[in-house]
Design an enzyme around this catalytic site. Structure first.
Site, PDB file in Angstrom:
ATOM      1  N   LYS A  32       0.830  -1.203   0.000  1.00 40.97           N
ATOM      2  CA  LYS A  32       0.000   0.000   0.000  1.00 40.97           C
ATOM      3  C   LYS A  32       0.877   1.271   0.000  1.00 40.97           C
ATOM      4  CE  LYS A  32      -4.187  -0.085   1.629  1.00 40.97           C
ATOM      5  NZ  LYS A  32      -5.128  -0.395   0.547  1.00 40.97           N
TER       6      LYS A  32
HETATM    7  N1  PMP Z   1      -6.110  -4.831  -3.587  1.00 37.58           N
HETATM    8  C1  PMP Z   1      -5.846  -3.506  -3.477  1.00 37.58           C
HETATM    9  C2  PMP Z   1      -5.161  -2.823  -4.606  1.00 37.58           C
HETATM   10  C3  PMP Z   1      -6.250  -2.799  -2.337  1.00 37.58           C
HETATM   11  O1  PMP Z   1      -6.006  -1.497  -2.224  1.00 37.58           O
HETATM   12  C4  PMP Z   1      -6.947  -3.479  -1.312  1.00 37.58           C
HETATM   13  C5  PMP Z   1      -7.434  -2.729  -0.103  1.00 37.58           C
HETATM   14  N2  PMP Z   1      -6.466  -2.676   0.894  1.00 37.58           N
HETATM   15  C6  PMP Z   1      -7.171  -4.856  -1.457  1.00 37.58           C
HETATM   16  C7  PMP Z   1      -6.741  -5.502  -2.613  1.00 37.58           C
HETATM   17  C8  PMP Z   1      -7.826  -5.648  -0.364  1.00 37.58           C
HETATM   18  O2  PMP Z   1      -6.955  -5.720   0.745  1.00 37.58           O
HETATM   19  P1  PMP Z   1      -7.494  -5.833   2.246  1.00 37.58           P
HETATM   20  O3  PMP Z   1      -8.419  -6.983   2.269  1.00 37.58           O
HETATM   21  O4  PMP Z   1      -6.267  -6.055   3.049  1.00 37.58           O
HETATM   22  O5  PMP Z   1      -8.178  -4.553   2.552  1.00 37.58           O
END
Ligand code: PMP
Length: 293
Positions: free
Chosen positions: A153
């Protein structure tokens, strides 16, 4: 969305006095790392879903950018931001970035900052999408390849998501789907992808996709198989759903030109996840972090 108070480097400050330099390196070059985290009101008080895992992922991102990172301090900052804003059901957004110091690319002389914002909860695809499903459009853009940017992220990674999302929403769709040049499905702009075929749940696996914490949780809850999936296979699925901290488990009701119903397995997992995050599933209470201060 706005917050009344922010946690900034260990202190609660009012929104009026929180400042960011116009020359913050992160503003110019995207050199920050953030997390998207959810807190839920439970019978035992506010609980943050899988907070330690979010801190670990954020730490990995901070290491790529050499941003000093204190996981325990930010962990505590998430609860402090909730308390300062009197929130239980909330979206929590920690960010670690470089503030002012020049316009070069070297980071050594910059000022690292960590901020936590907590906001009243609002799903980013909207409540109706959660109920009725969302429309998903195959993007003409490719996901940032993991050979160019680590799939974490990092702030700058999300320029790719924003332009793909713009393309989808301008075409009247709710969300965009990244597919690679070989025809393999990657992820959404902020979600991971699952499909259901003949009663079996499959978690799409792709090296350029973020390793989602919701995805890992749903694999454990559903017994899904993880494997690469082509666009052709996804088009032929009985059900498609997206997972993410923000969307939780959201069914897809239209995929490109095809209407597809939000099916029974998607609905079951939506409900199960909702019960788990609210502390209603005994065996998964360990996924919920409580305030220990
Ligand atoms: N892919 C991306 C590009 C994201 O930004 C997110 C959100 N964090 C997710 C997948 C899903 O991740 P998570 O379940 O950890 O929120």
């Amino acid at each position: 969305m706005t917050a009344l108070h922010y946690w900034v480097d260990g202190h609660i400050v009012s929104a009026d006095s929180a400042r960011c330099s116009p020359l913050a390196q992160s503003l110019h070059y995207g050199t920050g790392v953030f997390e998207g985290i959810r807190s839920y009101a439970t019978d035992d008080g506010p609980r943050i879903f899988r907070l330690r895992e979010h801190m670990e992922r954020m730490q990995r991102g901070a290491e790529y950018l050499a941003i000093p990172f204190d996981a325990d301090a930010i962990y505590a900052g998430c609860f402090a931001a909730l308390r300062a804003n009197h929130l239980a059901d909330a979206y929590i957004r920690p960010i670690a970035y470089y503030d002012g110091g020049g316009i070069g690319l070297d980071v050594d002389s910059l000022i690292p900052r960590s901020i936590v914002a907590a906001m009243p909860w609002k799903t980013h695809l909207g409540e109706a999408s959660k109920r009725d499903g969302i429309s998903l459009r195959t993007s003409s853009w490719r996901r940032n390849p993991a050979t160019s940017l680590p799939p974490l992220k990092l702030c700058g990674n999300y320029v790719n998501s924003v332009i793909a999302k713009l393309e989808a929403t301008r075409a009247g769709f709710g969300e965009a789907l990244f597919v690679d040049e070989r025809g393999f499905v990657c992820e959404g702009t902020g979600e991971n992808v699952f499909l259901v075929k003949n009663g079996k749940v499959v978690a799409v696996k792709h090296p350029d996709a973020l390793s989602g914490i919701t995805r890992t949780s749903i694999i454990e809850l559903s017994g899904a198989t993880e494997r690469p999936v082509t666009l052709t296979e996804l088009r032929d699925a009985d059900e498609i759903f997206l997972t993410g901290t923000s969307v939780e488990v959201t069914g897809v009701s239209r995929f490109d030109a095809r209407d597809i119903s939000v099916g029974p397995i998607t609905r079951e997992l939506t409900q199960l996840y909702s019960a788990v995050v609210r502390g209603q599933a005994e065996q998964h209470r360990g996924w919920l972090a409580g305030d220990v201060t």
